[in-house]
Design an enzyme around this catalytic site. Sequence first.
Site, PDB file in Angstrom:
ATOM      1  N   ASN A  11      -9.884  -0.905  -8.696  1.00 41.05           N
ATOM      2  CA  ASN A  11      -8.788  -1.266  -9.281  1.00 41.05           C
ATOM      3  C   ASN A  11      -8.072  -2.475  -9.228  1.00 41.05           C
ATOM      4  O   ASN A  11      -7.632  -2.520  -7.898  1.00 41.05           O
ATOM      5  CB  ASN A  11      -7.751  -0.038  -9.438  1.00 41.05           C
ATOM      6  N   ALA A  13      -5.503  -3.953  -9.704  1.00 39.35           N
ATOM      7  CA  ALA A  13      -4.085  -3.804  -9.355  1.00 39.35           C
ATOM      8  C   ALA A  13      -3.583  -3.196  -8.234  1.00 39.35           C
ATOM      9  O   ALA A  13      -2.572  -3.144  -7.877  1.00 39.35           O
ATOM     10  CB  ALA A  13      -3.209  -2.887 -10.505  1.00 39.35           C
ATOM     11  N   CYS A  14      -4.649  -2.513  -7.411  1.00 37.07           N
ATOM     12  CA  CYS A  14      -4.404  -1.957  -6.083  1.00 37.07           C
ATOM     13  C   CYS A  14      -4.585  -2.858  -5.248  1.00 37.07           C
ATOM     14  O   CYS A  14      -5.826  -3.383  -4.795  1.00 37.07           O
ATOM     15  CB  CYS A  14      -5.505  -0.691  -6.164  1.00 37.07           C
ATOM     16  N   GLY A  15      -3.739  -3.089  -4.041  1.00 38.88           N
ATOM     17  CA  GLY A  15      -3.918  -3.830  -2.823  1.00 38.88           C
ATOM     18  C   GLY A  15      -5.040  -3.391  -1.988  1.00 38.88           C
ATOM     19  O   GLY A  15      -5.865  -4.083  -1.449  1.00 38.88           O
ATOM     20  N   ARG A  18      -8.159  -4.378  -3.847  1.00 38.18           N
ATOM     21  CA  ARG A  18      -8.436  -5.832  -3.442  1.00 38.18           C
ATOM     22  C   ARG A  18      -8.775  -6.387  -2.137  1.00 38.18           C
ATOM     23  O   ARG A  18      -9.768  -7.073  -2.001  1.00 38.18           O
ATOM     24  CB  ARG A  18      -7.186  -6.693  -3.951  1.00 38.18           C
TER      25      ARG A  18
END
Length: 121
Positions: A11, A13-15, A18
Amino acid sequence: MSSTDVTLYHNPACGNSRNTLALIRERGIEPTVIEYLKTPPDRKTLLDLLKKTGLTPRELLREKEVEKLNLGDSSQWSDDQIVERMLEHPILMNRPVVITPLGAVLSRPPETVLKILPPKQ
């Protein structure tokens, strides 16, 4: 280990997701990235992910999302009900999940992925 051997359920949007992707790339691996919110796993794939990671459906469940979606008290759900809800609402699946020939993990914290990657070349 080739890049085609590593799959990341991601995802962007997920730190944590990433950061896990960055750790994989630091090892010189470009994984197959599956943005599971755009391309959710089917039942067979989700059950296979659970088997490979050794997690129960509850351990893969993101409780924060249960609350956001007003899905009630998840402590009352059976494993089958959790799987059903994850199939209906892929955001309920915790991330990132990484699969390699050396194993499969829910990479939280991101450094967990290092257990299933080859040493840096």
